[in-house]
Motif scaffolding. Structure first.
Motif, PDB file in Angstrom:
ATOM      1  N   ARG A   1      13.333  -3.938   5.502  1.00 50.21           N
ATOM      2  CA  ARG A   1      12.845  -2.549   6.480  1.00 50.21           C
ATOM      3  C   ARG A   1      11.514  -2.168   5.755  1.00 50.21           C
ATOM      4  O   ARG A   1      11.439  -1.005   6.658  1.00 50.21           O
ATOM      5  N   GLY A   2      12.104  -1.862   4.871  1.00 51.48           N
ATOM      6  CA  GLY A   2      10.762  -1.187   3.252  1.00 51.48           C
ATOM      7  C   GLY A   2      11.197  -0.206   3.651  1.00 51.48           C
ATOM      8  O   GLY A   2       9.892   0.876   3.203  1.00 51.48           O
TER       9      GLY A   2
ATOM     10  N   SER B   1       8.541  -9.548   3.905  1.00 50.82           N
ATOM     11  CA  SER B   1       9.163  -8.508   4.876  1.00 50.82           C
ATOM     12  C   SER B   1       9.095  -7.283   4.197  1.00 50.82           C
ATOM     13  O   SER B   1       8.664  -6.223   5.415  1.00 50.82           O
ATOM     14  N   VAL B   2       9.375  -6.500   3.304  1.00 47.44           N
ATOM     15  CA  VAL B   2       8.817  -5.794   3.226  1.00 47.44           C
ATOM     16  C   VAL B   2       7.044  -5.181   2.804  1.00 47.44           C
ATOM     17  O   VAL B   2       7.178  -4.251   3.534  1.00 47.44           O
ATOM     18  N   LEU B   3       6.575  -5.863   2.296  1.00 46.58           N
ATOM     19  CA  LEU B   3       5.278  -6.090   2.424  1.00 46.58           C
ATOM     20  C   LEU B   3       4.491  -6.065   4.734  1.00 46.58           C
ATOM     21  O   LEU B   3       3.754  -4.673   4.805  1.00 46.58           O
ATOM     22  N   ALA B   4       5.125  -6.801   4.854  1.00 51.07           N
ATOM     23  CA  ALA B   4       4.614  -6.622   6.956  1.00 51.07           C
ATOM     24  C   ALA B   4       5.248  -5.344   6.885  1.00 51.07           C
ATOM     25  O   ALA B   4       4.411  -4.320   7.767  1.00 51.07           O
TER      26      ALA B   4
ATOM     27  N   GLY C   1       4.778  -4.080  -2.481  1.00 53.86           N
ATOM     28  CA  GLY C   1       4.071  -2.582  -1.986  1.00 53.86           C
ATOM     29  C   GLY C   1       2.478  -2.813  -2.857  1.00 53.86           C
ATOM     30  O   GLY C   1       1.751  -1.585  -1.859  1.00 53.86           O
ATOM     31  N   VAL C   2       1.972  -3.372  -3.873  1.00 52.82           N
ATOM     32  CA  VAL C   2       0.841  -3.171  -4.770  1.00 52.82           C
ATOM     33  C   VAL C   2      -0.308  -4.042  -3.864  1.00 52.82           C
ATOM     34  O   VAL C   2      -1.185  -3.628  -3.104  1.00 52.82           O
ATOM     35  N   VAL C   3       0.593  -5.170  -2.650  1.00 50.55           N
ATOM     36  CA  VAL C   3      -0.339  -5.414  -1.915  1.00 50.55           C
ATOM     37  C   VAL C   3      -0.522  -5.366  -0.607  1.00 50.55           C
ATOM     38  O   VAL C   3      -1.985  -4.803  -0.165  1.00 50.55           O
TER      39      VAL C   3
END
Length: 380
Positions: free
Chosen positions: A377-378, A15-18, A307-309
């Motif tokens: 939600r990032g 979810s964070v990545l998206a 965050g890195v990806v």
């Protein structure tokens, strides 16, 4: 031609990545140059740390669940389906129902699953707090437990949230004391190596506290089977341990398709620990519990990895050279009772050093649990 990024798994990492990708690549997505798709079997996102509190009657199951649609940026395409297989040569996913999905870049955030059936008798005898069903059953068992021998046994490693076994026994000790029945309950904690936690510094912090609270520690105790009828744990070392109520950290595994796709023989995607790129396939990443990075299977680790990806993928789709790397960063709250906690922060190079436990740190953990949905939600 549109570049397609597919993320499988809508837990913390996925979810964070998206959401990070939707933010970083918003102009590209709006122009039709990039598409981000998040695939998840369930329409619900689960915040698993809540289950520990459910077991003690401090939270309700619904506190840990939100619809994925409420958490993910509308620029992200959602597919609620189960991924059945991964063809890394053709860069295509097979979905249940016969559908398929092509990708240019794939991120596996498929998490970990518990597999208690790997130990004879464990599924029938042991409680756990790794699911809604398990935590509710444990809540009922604890509520009716007024005397006898409570055993918390770490059966499998690695497992989700390495702090959780210690948290459980410290919380149980305090919980029984507050109910006035601690003198009627014996508590034993078992761990499979010769200290009470995998991290030496955390073991050094925890061991004297276990002793002070009269929690018996049995180290180098590897559960081989459970005699549910006679309530006995049997170890590979030839020892037996009687119990009246058994709580376990069951064996964990990745999803079967990881092995089937040749991405990791141990059930976890084999990745470069700094870039999070899969070792056995091009244009594939893995993060969170699904990967074999030497970092805890914890939400904070997945958060930092996402965050890195996101940064690496943004560089790739723009034709650049990715430079973002993951250094093993993890932060973790550790409950030391029902109303005190400690906090650790560490990475590949620096070991965790628990602070003195306190009520303010406990309140900080509860506050984070409430604000977690901003993380998903990032936004944090």
């Amino acid at each position: 031609m549109t570049q397609h990024i597919v993320v499988v798994g809508a837990g913390t990492g996925g979810s964070v990545l998206a959401n990070r990708l939707a933010d970083r690549l918003a102009p590209d997505i709006d122009a039709g140059d990039v598409e981000v798709t998040l695939v998840n079997e369930s329409e619900m996102h689960v915040y698993k740390p809540v289950w520990l509190y459910v077991a003690f009657g401090k939270r309700d199951p619904e506190d840990g669940v939100r619809p994925v649609t409420d958490l993910v940026d509308p620029r992200v395409s959602l597919r609620f389906s189960r991924v059945e297989a991964i063809d890394t040569d053709a860069k295509r996913l097979s979905l249940n129902g016969g559908d398929s999905l092509a990708y240019d870049y794939l991120v596996l955030a498929t998490g970990a699953r518990i597999v208690p059936d790997e130990v004879p008798g464990l599924a029938e005898a042991g409680h756990d707090f790794y699911s809604e069903e398990g935590s509710l059953a444990l809540r009922d068992a604890l509520a009716g437990f007024t005397e006898g021998h409570l055993v918390l046994s770490v059966v499998g490693t690695p497992h989700m949230c390495p702090a959780a076994p210690l948290e459980f026994v410290f919380m149980a000790d305090d919980w029984f004391r507050k109910r006035g029945i601690r003198d009627q309950v014996d508590i034993t904690y078992t761990y499979p190596i010769q200290r009470v936690h995998g991290k030496p510094t955390i073991a050094e912090w925890a061991a004297p506290r276990l002793e002070e609270r009269d929690i018996r520690a049995e180290t180098f105790f590897n559960v081989e089977s459970v005699d549910a009828e006679n309530r006995v744990l049997e170890s590979m070392e030839g020892e037996e341990l009687d119990y009246d109520l058994l709580v376990t950290i069951p064996p964990h595994d990745g999803v079967p398709m990881i092995r089937e796709a040749g991405l990791g023989d141990d059930g976890w995607v084999e990745v470069d620990r700094n870039t999070l790129e899969a070792v056995h396939a091009d244009d594939v990443f893995a993060l969170g519990d699904a990967s074999d990075v030497p970092a805890p299977k914890a939400g904070s680790a997945a958060h930092y990895q996402a965050g890195v990806v996101a940064d690496r993928l943004a560089s790739l789709v723009h034709g650049g050279v990715p430079t973002a790397t993951y250094d093993g960063k993890t932060v973790c709250f550790l409950e030391a009772g029902m109303d005190e906690a400690t906090f650790v922060s560490f990475d590949y190079e620096n070991e965790p050093h628990p602070r003195p436990e306190s009520r303010p740190v406990h309140w900080a953990k509860l506050a984070y649990n409430e604000s977690y949905w901003l993380t998903a939600r990032g936004l944090l």
